[in-house]
Design an enzyme around this catalytic site. Structure first.
Site, PDB file in Angstrom:
ATOM      1  N   ARG A 160       0.819  -1.217   0.000  1.00 28.64           N
ATOM      2  CA  ARG A 160       0.000   0.000   0.000  1.00 28.64           C
ATOM      3  C   ARG A 160       0.851   1.265   0.000  1.00 28.64           C
ATOM      4  NH1 ARG A 160      -2.929  -2.895   4.178  1.00 28.64           N
ATOM      5  NH2 ARG A 160      -1.980  -1.545   5.748  1.00 28.64           N
ATOM      6  N   ARG A 207       8.234   6.744  -4.983  1.00 25.27           N
ATOM      7  CA  ARG A 207       8.110   7.695  -6.084  1.00 25.27           C
ATOM      8  C   ARG A 207       9.467   8.096  -6.637  1.00 25.27           C
ATOM      9  NH1 ARG A 207       4.003  11.362  -2.624  1.00 25.27           N
ATOM     10  NH2 ARG A 207       2.120  10.094  -2.824  1.00 25.27           N
ATOM     11  N   ARG A 257      -3.937  -3.215  17.996  1.00 20.82           N
ATOM     12  CA  ARG A 257      -2.931  -2.312  18.541  1.00 20.82           C
ATOM     13  C   ARG A 257      -3.650  -1.058  19.020  1.00 20.82           C
ATOM     14  NH1 ARG A 257       1.860  -4.247  19.742  1.00 20.82           N
ATOM     15  NH2 ARG A 257       2.948  -2.310  19.217  1.00 20.82           N
ATOM     16  N   ARG A 279       5.771   8.523  16.306  1.00 18.07           N
ATOM     17  CA  ARG A 279       5.653   9.822  15.666  1.00 18.07           C
ATOM     18  C   ARG A 279       5.199  10.873  16.663  1.00 18.07           C
ATOM     19  NH1 ARG A 279       0.195   9.485  11.806  1.00 18.07           N
ATOM     20  NH2 ARG A 279      -1.308   9.095  13.460  1.00 18.07           N
ATOM     21  N   GLU A 289       3.163   9.769  20.048  1.00 17.99           N
ATOM     22  CA  GLU A 289       2.414   8.509  19.982  1.00 17.99           C
ATOM     23  C   GLU A 289       3.331   7.300  20.162  1.00 17.99           C
ATOM     24  OE1 GLU A 289       0.020   8.128  16.496  1.00 17.99           O
ATOM     25  OE2 GLU A 289      -0.644  10.229  16.557  1.00 17.99           O
ATOM     26  N   TYR A 324      -9.023  -2.401   8.860  1.00 21.81           N
ATOM     27  CA  TYR A 324      -8.580  -1.019   8.917  1.00 21.81           C
ATOM     28  C   TYR A 324      -9.189  -0.276   7.723  1.00 21.81           C
ATOM     29  CZ  TYR A 324      -5.915   3.221   9.144  1.00 21.81           C
ATOM     30  OH  TYR A 324      -5.585   4.546   9.228  1.00 21.81           O
ATOM     31  N   ASP A 349      -9.992   3.610   5.909  1.00 19.18           N
ATOM     32  CA  ASP A 349      -9.893   5.062   5.873  1.00 19.18           C
ATOM     33  C   ASP A 349     -11.293   5.658   5.978  1.00 19.18           C
ATOM     34  OD1 ASP A 349      -7.125   5.285   5.649  1.00 19.18           O
ATOM     35  OD2 ASP A 349      -7.176   5.012   3.475  1.00 19.18           O
TER      36      ASP A 349
END
Length: 380
Positions: free
Chosen positions: A171, A175, A247, A277, A298, A346, A348
């Site tokens: 996923r 680039r 988690r 992060r 976090e 999961y 979005d």
């Protein structure tokens, strides 16, 4: 009909609204003292910053129905999400792009030369990758993998990358340009007044009743014609087959004058740094200006009973357990399972909203045809 809906996140709110607009009554039960689920936002009293209370959420989609839908209920302000990462005492750009490659290797490669260079780094001896690590080594080689994925992945999932499915890495983009926007979708935005205001607007309908700080009980189920469950799939069945793994995140608050990070999100890829992060929330609303700042550091860990579940683990053991619950769900009558928790995936935000709209379509079609409402509209 009279529907009982467990959960006032996007799944429950969207379905409630669609049912209400079709002439049905919906009672929405929410165990927390606010709506919007893990997308909940609120103004910080000290700084005035709009805080994403359960971690950052950026709305991005290519689904035109979903984009039109959210714009009915809030002002969506364009937002271009960019992420940085600190590794080995240096800051790099993410997702991995031409700048990241040139920074790491001390080169000044163009796109074609970078493709050739990374292809030479990749492990061509790996056939079909069996796990996350093999996928990374075949995809980008050891240097990029160890710098940006090995430590972060171990901290995020609490597992060796050899234990994580290869599909997780598929996923993530690589680039060969200097484009460093985190998402590729045509619509990327954050609601001007926060996600909670959007969900409140969705729920603002005379046929919808919202009951905060109120769990959805077996007695409540008996008072409605049909239930919609966006809570944990295993919880509906009283964890009869065992608990599915998640988690969770611990948040440590940081307050300061001015800026702390200078960006919205800074990842930390070194394994010896325990947190994954830090998010500086005022940068999620660049149209606002605040003299002070509030950030959250976090740290990921295995969810225990009573913790807020964030990410379904979905390893072999969990998938086997999931099959037991999905079989039980398909045999259940009078309830439809929806959302991230209700289907143990999961999702979005745009997918959550899109699936909620599709589920509402399915429920209404079944009701109109006089058929039993299916328990699942997706392949969980």
């Amino acid at each position: 009909m009279r529907f009982g809906i467990a959960g006032a996140g996007f799944s429950g709110a969207v379905i409630a609204r669609q049912l209400a607009e079709a002439g049905h009554d919906a009672i929405v039960f929410e165990t927390r003292d606010h709506v919007a689920g893990n997308c909940h936002t609120e103004r910080d009293a000290e700084t005035g910053v709009m805080v994403h209370r359960y971690g950052p959420h950026i709305f991005h989609t290519a689904d035109e129905r979903v984009w039109s839908y959210v714009n009915r209920f809030g002002v969506m302000v364009p937002y271009d999400h960019r992420v940085r990462t600190t590794v080995g005492g240096r800051v790099y750009s993410l997702p991995v792009n031409l700048m990241t490659i040139n920074q790491l290797f001390g080169t000044a490669l163009g796109p074609d030369d970078a493709r050739t260079f990374i292809a030479a780094q990749a492990d061509s001896s790996i056939g079909e990758p069996r796990n996350f690590e093999e996928q990374a080594l075949k995809f980008m080689g050891r240097d990029l993998y160890e710098a940006f994925f090995l430590g972060y992945t171990r901290k995020q999932w609490g597992l060796a990358p050899t234990e994580i499915p290869a599909s997780v890495l598929k996923r993530l983009p690589l680039r060969f340009s200097y484009e460093d926007s985190y998402f590729n979708h045509p619509h990327q935005a954050i609601p001007r007044d926060g996600y909670t205001a959007v969900v409140e607007a969705v729920l603002d309908h005379p046929r919808i009743e919202v009951r905060l700080s109120t769990p959805y009980t077996e007695a409540d189920r008996g008072d409605v014609d049909h239930s919609v469950w966006s809570g944990p799939l295993d919880a509906w069945f009283g964890f009869a087959h065992g608990r599915l793994g998640y988690r969770t995140l611990d948040f440590e608050e940081i307050r300061a004058d001015g800026d702390h990070l200078g960006c919205a999100v800074m990842n930390y890829g070194d394994l010896e740094v325990p947190h994954t992060r830090i998010a500086e929330h005022k940068h999620f609303a660049p149209w606002e200006h605040h003299a002070q700042t509030v950030c959250f550091r976090e740290t990921s860990r295995l969810a225990e009973e009573g913790d807020t579940p964030y990410y379904p683990i979905r390893l072999a053991e969990d998938k086997s357990l999931l099959r037991s619950y999905v079989d039980a769900a398909r045999a259940e009558r009078g309830v439809t399972f929806v959302g991230r928790l209700g289907t143990y995936r999961y999702l979005d935000m745009d997918v959550t909203i899109g699936e909620a709209l599709a589920a509402a379509d399915g429920i209404l079609a079944a009701v109109e045809a006089g058929r039993a409402v299916p328990s699942l509209f997706v392949d969980a």
